[in-house]
Design a protein around this motif. Structure first.
Motif, mmCIF file in Angstrom:
data_model
loop_
_atom_site.group_PDB
_atom_site.id
_atom_site.type_symbol
_atom_site.label_atom_id
_atom_site.label_comp_id
_atom_site.label_asym_id
_atom_site.label_seq_id
_atom_site.Cartn_x
_atom_site.Cartn_y
_atom_site.Cartn_z
ATOM 1 N N PRO A 1 5.059 5.587 -5.609
ATOM 2 C CA PRO A 1 4.912 4.276 -6.249
ATOM 3 C C PRO A 1 3.781 3.476 -5.631
ATOM 4 N N TYR A 2 3.166 2.633 -6.455
ATOM 5 C CA TYR A 2 2.128 1.716 -5.975
ATOM 6 C C TYR A 2 2.827 0.604 -5.198
ATOM 7 N N VAL A 3 2.602 0.572 -3.892
ATOM 8 C CA VAL A 3 3.277 -0.363 -2.992
ATOM 9 C C VAL A 3 2.352 -1.536 -2.700
ATOM 10 N N ARG A 4 2.825 -2.741 -2.976
ATOM 11 C CA ARG A 4 2.013 -3.941 -2.754
ATOM 12 C C ARG A 4 2.395 -4.685 -1.477
ATOM 13 N N GLU A 5 3.547 -4.378 -0.922
ATOM 14 C CA GLU A 5 3.990 -5.136 0.253
ATOM 15 C C GLU A 5 4.713 -4.225 1.224
ATOM 16 N N SER A 6 4.341 -4.360 2.484
ATOM 17 C CA SER A 6 4.866 -3.555 3.575
ATOM 18 C C SER A 6 5.518 -4.469 4.610
ATOM 19 N N ARG A 7 6.179 -3.856 5.579
ATOM 20 C CA ARG A 7 6.500 -4.614 6.787
ATOM 21 C C ARG A 7 5.181 -5.081 7.401
ATOM 22 N N ARG A 8 5.195 -6.247 8.025
ATOM 23 C CA ARG A 8 3.974 -6.819 8.609
ATOM 24 C C ARG A 8 4.172 -7.069 10.098
ATOM 25 N N LEU A 9 3.174 -6.709 10.862
ATOM 26 C CA LEU A 9 3.236 -6.885 12.308
ATOM 27 C C LEU A 9 3.311 -8.364 12.669
ATOM 28 N N LEU A 10 4.162 -8.694 13.625
ATOM 29 C CA LEU A 10 4.125 -10.008 14.270
ATOM 30 C C LEU A 10 3.100 -9.900 15.396
ATOM 31 N N ALA A 11 1.965 -10.504 15.184
ATOM 32 C CA ALA A 11 0.792 -10.267 16.027
ATOM 33 C C ALA A 11 0.450 -11.489 16.874
ATOM 34 N N ASP A 12 -0.535 -11.328 17.742
ATOM 35 C CA ASP A 12 -1.014 -12.440 18.564
ATOM 36 C C ASP A 12 -1.529 -13.587 17.698
ATOM 37 N N PHE A 13 -2.088 -13.248 16.534
ATOM 38 C CA PHE A 13 -2.611 -14.265 15.617
ATOM 39 C C PHE A 13 -2.187 -13.886 14.208
ATOM 40 N N THR A 14 -1.790 -14.899 13.436
ATOM 41 C CA THR A 14 -1.333 -14.653 12.072
ATOM 42 C C THR A 14 -2.324 -15.242 11.072
ATOM 43 N N LEU A 15 -2.866 -14.391 10.224
ATOM 44 C CA LEU A 15 -3.714 -14.845 9.125
ATOM 45 C C LEU A 15 -2.820 -15.491 8.069
ATOM 46 N N THR A 16 -3.174 -16.689 7.606
ATOM 47 C CA THR A 16 -2.324 -17.420 6.671
ATOM 48 C C THR A 16 -3.114 -17.869 5.443
ATOM 49 N N GLU A 17 -2.388 -18.481 4.517
ATOM 50 C CA GLU A 17 -3.002 -19.027 3.317
ATOM 51 C C GLU A 17 -4.110 -20.018 3.668
#
Length: 580
Positions: free
Chosen positions: A426-442
């Motif tokens: 299946p075409y997957v659009r969303e995965s688990r996301r790393l909790l990282a040192d910096f978070t890219l946001t809207e």
């Protein structure tokens, strides 16, 4: 004798992956006791290609080693493996399906989602990604009967500037990797191998080795390496390595994103899609696909339609199949057309158009498999595939025809292009996301109403790449759709560095440190490739200098050296060098 000793040590977790000559000094050695897998494993795995659960054994049948293990052979994984080998590192690449290339191939989204800068020079997209596109065009240019210039976009689709068949894309990818194969570089490609478990050292918390199950033979391969890059489609590597992660929608208060929901909605995971390819076949015979058991319920959801919901003043627009409807971006048929028969003269392989169907009608939003028991995952995936089949049944029997009447039986499954006509993954659009040192946001992507002349998003001191695509949420059940313009933006190195857990486990696909809204843009083809390429270069850089990824970000000297390495490899870092 030595092989038996190696097997014994790795079976009990008592052997470190051999460090390079330049590796940083290790602390005094304690008894090397690996951490238990996280979470505890029952040694069963999902075979996503054959939609079944498979039991795995406990002991390895063989134990290859390398510098870096790349889990997942999608776009991020392929880019990571290529970058690592070109940087002088040994690699093992795994993939749970029989197909390399992820979105472009196994998932069949072979008209890539890109942007208006992708073919500018200078422009967005790494040198290696642009080369991939040009190699596809060269392959079509050599085909019999191709009309001059049509190789640039053999499908003449309007969603992308390039198109092609999934199998042709995979051929290009395999041809790129083949010269890299061998003991000094890409040591193995483990197709049809699913990750079973990841072991870490107790004293350092670092990744030690990972087990894979060959889904066809039942054999276990145990891979010990200095780094693990997770390029899996659902973030399985992060999960099994015990890296911190999140999934679903964050609450608005978490990052102050204006378009985030008021409260956290972890169950809001973007819909996923079983894409399929149809051939336009005016002459019979016409075979109608089987009507799914849940067809009437699926149809009641309202998505078996040519309607498309826009977030702007257009609202819902009803497309026509071959004509351009008012306010529509183009005809439905040419939206993701892979091959236009008119691109060729007298080529019997293309008697009619080939079109990819990736539309709200086959976006499955009722359930999502992430985090579910394996048997539930199989049930959900089978249901999603039936949902897609129901949309094809609707197209063949009930879709309004442009000239009047209903049904397009001329749309026939192209079983020669995809096995059975449907994508193997299946075409997957969303995965688990790393909790990282910096978070890219809207905030780092969205236009600023107070500064309408702003040309790009925040340029981070630790920028490692650039990207551009709209924020595009294909909604979960009960969620409104969301499509919003984004500015050209930058990816920070901090989004690749885990804030806890194994420091030598890095994201290399749609799973780096970003909010759901930010990654709804960054999930697209060229950005996933960029993510894998950056992760590959980062692991190679750290191994060569004997440092941890976090040190690269903290040290101005190391950061400058790493950014120079990326630029030398053809990774553009700053939009101000492109947008005037």
């Amino acid at each position: 004798m030595y092989s038996r000793l190696l097997l014994s040590l790795l079976t009990t977790g008592a052997l470190l992956a051999a460090p390079s000559a330049s590796a940083a000094p290790r602390p005094p050695r304690r008894a090397a006791r690996p951490l238990a897998p996280h979470p505890p494993q029952d040694r069963k795995v999902l075979d996503i290609e054959k939609l079944r659960v498979v039991q795995a054994g406990k002991l390895p049948n063989r134990i290859p080693t390398c510098d870096v293990l790349v889990v997942g052979g999608g776009l991020g994984g392929v880019a990571a493996a290529e970058a690592l080998v070109r940087a002088g590192r040994t690699v093992i690449l795994s993939e749970p399906t029989s197909v390399l290339g992820g979105q472009l191939t196994a998932q069949a989204v072979a008209c890539p989602d890109e942007n208006s800068y992708i073919e500018r020079d200078p422009g967005v997209g790494t040198r290696s990604y642009r080369l991939l596109r040009e190699e596809l065009r060269e392959r079509y240019a050599r085909m019999p009967g191709i009309k001059p210039g049509r190789e640039k976009s053999v499908g003449q689709c309007w969603v992308s500037r390039i198109s092609g068949e999934p199998g042709v894309w995979e051929g290009v990818i395999r041809d790129r990797l083949e010269p890299l194969r061998g003991a000094p570089g890409l040591r193995e490609i483990l197709l049809r191998n699913q990750l079973v478990s990841v072991q870490r050292f107790a004293h350092s918390g670092r990744y030690h080795f990972a087990d894979f199950l060959n889904l066809d033979t039942g054999r276990i391969t145990r891979v010990a390496a200095k780094y693990l890059l997770d390029a899996s489609e659902l973030g399985d590597g992060l999960l099994l390595a015990g890296s911190p992660w999140t999934v679903g929608a964050e609450a608005r208060a978490a990052h102050g994103e204006p378009d985030a929901p008021e409260t956290a909605r972890p169950e809001w995971v973007q819909s996923f899609t079983y894409c399929f390819v149809v051939r336009w076949q005016p002459e019979g015979p016409h075979q109608i696909v089987e009507k799914p058991a849940e067809y009437e319920y699926f149809k009641s959801l309202g998505t078996y339609s040519l309607g498309y919901d826009y977030s702007d003043e257009r609202g819902r627009v009803y497309y026509k199949v071959f004509e351009k409807a008012p306010k529509a971006a183009g005809p439905f048929w040419t939206y993701r057309r892979l091959v236009a028969a008119s691109s060729f003269v007298a080529n019997p392989k293309y008697p009619g158009d080939l079109a990819l169907i990736n539309w709200p009608g086959n976006d499955f939003h009722e359930e999502n498999p992430i985090g579910k028991p394996l048997a539930e995952q199989v049930r959900i995936l089978k249901r999603a595939k039936a949902y897609a089949q129901g949309f094809l049944y609707w197209l063949q029997t009930e879709c309004p025809r442009d000239e009047g009447g209903t049904g397009y039986p001329e749309m026939q499954l192209a079983t020669d292009i995809l096995d059975g006509g449907f994508a193997v993954h299946p075409y997957v659009r969303e995965s688990r996301r790393l909790l990282a040192d910096f978070t890219l946001t809207e905030h780092h992507l969205a236009p600023d109403p107070a500064n309408p002349e702003k040309k790009w998003g925040e340029e981070f001191p630790d920028t490692v790449g650039i990207a551009l695509y709209a924020m595009d949420i294909h909604p979960a059940k009960g969620e409104p759709p969301f499509l919003s313009r984004a500015l050209p933006y930058h990816l920070p190195l901090g989004s690749f560095i885990p804030r806890a857990g194994a420091p030598n486990v890095l994201p290399a696909a749609k799973n780096f440190g970003a909010t759901r809204l930010a990654l709804s843009s960054a999930r697209m083809h060229p950005t996933e490739w960029l993510t894998g390429e950056v992760a590959g270069h980062l692991a190679a850089f750290c191994i060569a200098r004997g440092v941890e990824p976090a040190e690269v970000r903290k040290s101005p000297t190391l950061l400058q050296e790493f950014q120079a390495q990326l630029e030398a490899a053809g990774v553009p870092l700053r939009w101000r060098e492109i947008v005037q």
